[in-house]
Design an enzyme around this catalytic site. Structure first.
Site, PDB file in Angstrom:
ATOM      1  N   GLU A   1     -19.740   9.860 -18.851  1.00 49.33           N
ATOM      2  CA  GLU A   1     -20.117  11.006 -17.606  1.00 49.33           C
ATOM      3  C   GLU A   1     -20.600  12.249 -18.231  1.00 49.33           C
ATOM      4  O   GLU A   1     -19.604  13.278 -17.775  1.00 49.33           O
ATOM      5  CB  GLU A   1     -19.077  10.714 -16.633  1.00 49.33           C
ATOM      6  CG  GLU A   1     -19.614  11.564 -15.292  1.00 49.33           C
ATOM      7  CD  GLU A   1     -18.511  11.432 -13.993  1.00 49.33           C
ATOM      8  OE1 GLU A   1     -19.065  11.101 -13.087  1.00 49.33           O
ATOM      9  OE2 GLU A   1     -17.603  11.849 -14.220  1.00 49.33           O
TER      10      GLU A   1
ATOM     11  N   GLU B   1     -10.078   9.421  -7.297  1.00 50.08           N
ATOM     12  CA  GLU B   1     -10.391  10.134  -8.564  1.00 50.08           C
ATOM     13  C   GLU B   1      -9.881  11.648  -8.135  1.00 50.08           C
ATOM     14  O   GLU B   1     -10.064  12.037  -7.193  1.00 50.08           O
ATOM     15  CB  GLU B   1     -12.068  10.231  -8.734  1.00 50.08           C
ATOM     16  CG  GLU B   1     -12.144  11.173 -10.035  1.00 50.08           C
ATOM     17  CD  GLU B   1     -13.650  11.090 -10.242  1.00 50.08           C
ATOM     18  OE1 GLU B   1     -14.157  11.803 -11.296  1.00 50.08           O
ATOM     19  OE2 GLU B   1     -14.548  10.545  -9.383  1.00 50.08           O
TER      20      GLU B   1
END
Length: 273
Positions: free
Chosen positions: A256, A155
């Site tokens: 998220e 990520e």
């Protein structure tokens, strides 16, 4: 292309955090979600007692929710840390101790995406040394993920909120993905494309999608500014997710985002029933 054509899961490490961990899967199910994801829930230990792992599995099973994404141990998150993969000393040892624990737990609940946060740069440590350590640890993680039929995710975060994290662009994360795949020959490392983080870095999101959709293993969203629910900021998230689908991505999209001042159960009004 509309939101109704997406597969959304709820990140239980940022939503429903007003509840104890074991109550969150049921809360997500009550809000209409059959899938969830988690940062590593035991921030103080990479190797929690088996009873705690079993309790989380039971909570997921009882709620009828599938865990579709899980972070490996990442240090104090939320908090000052951004992973342990590249951090020499105790943190790297903790990461290695966690690799098989996380992979085996993922296998026990049918989770096939494992995210390894790279870790912050450490003052006084040669970045090349950190990158070498990271590759060694990510190879271990990729092999463990492959053993349980999972993808290893890499990520990119955003520089304003994570100034010591070195992967602050899509190309930087993709470069690590390619290094890991070259080192293992397994091909199971992929990009975690987080539209919020990339937007905070000022990247051209449409260009990122067009360039890297085929190497994307998971997607996460929040609006910008504010990291709130879709519609609270200015990102064209519905359009961007439609572009991702047209580019061939049909996986999960993790929610998220922060619920704001309201209970998490009230933070999904942007989604049609």
């Amino acid at each position: 292309m509309s939101y109704s054509e997406q597969r959304f899961d709820v990140n239980l490490s940022i939503l429903f955090t007003e509840l104890p961990l074991l109550e969150r899967p049921a809360a997500a199910a009550a809000a209409g979600f059959g899938a969830v994801e988690l940062w590593w829930p035991w921030i103080d230990t990479p190797t929690p007692p088996q009873a705690e792992l079993d309790a989380l599995k039971k909570a997921l099973d009882d709620a009828g929710t599938r865990l579709v994404g899980l972070n490996f141990y990442a240090g104090q998150l939320p908090g000052p840390d951004r992973g342990a993969v590249s951090v020499p000393g105790v943190e790297a040892e903790r990461f290695r101790a966690n690799v098989d624990v996380a992979a085996d737990f993922a296998a026990s609940v049918g989770c096939t995406a494992l995210n390894a946060l790279y870790g912050n740069r450490v003052e006084g440590v040669d970045p090349h040394l950190q990158d070498t350590l990271a590759l060694d640890n990510l190879v271990l993680a990729a092999r463990a993920a492959d053993r349980v039929g999972a993808t290893l995710l890499i990520e990119a975060l955003n520089k304003p909120e994570s100034p010591l994290y070195p992967l602050v662009s899509a190309p930087a994360a993709i470069e690590v993905v390619e290094r890991v795949n070259a080192a293992t020959g397994l091909g199971n490392a992929a990009f975690l494309l987080d539209l919020y983080h990339l937007s905070m870095n000022g990247e051209d999101l449409a260009a990122v999608i067009d360039s890297y959709a085929d190497r994307t293993g998971h997607v996460q969203i929040a609006d910008n500014p504010g990291r709130g629910a879709p519609g609270t900021g200015s990102l064209p998230l519905e359009e961007l997710l439609g572009r991702l689908r047209k580019a061939g991505y049909d996986g999960w999209v993790g929610l998220e985002y922060k619920p704001g001042d309201r209970p998490s159960a009230e933070a999904f009004g942007w989604l049609a029933p």
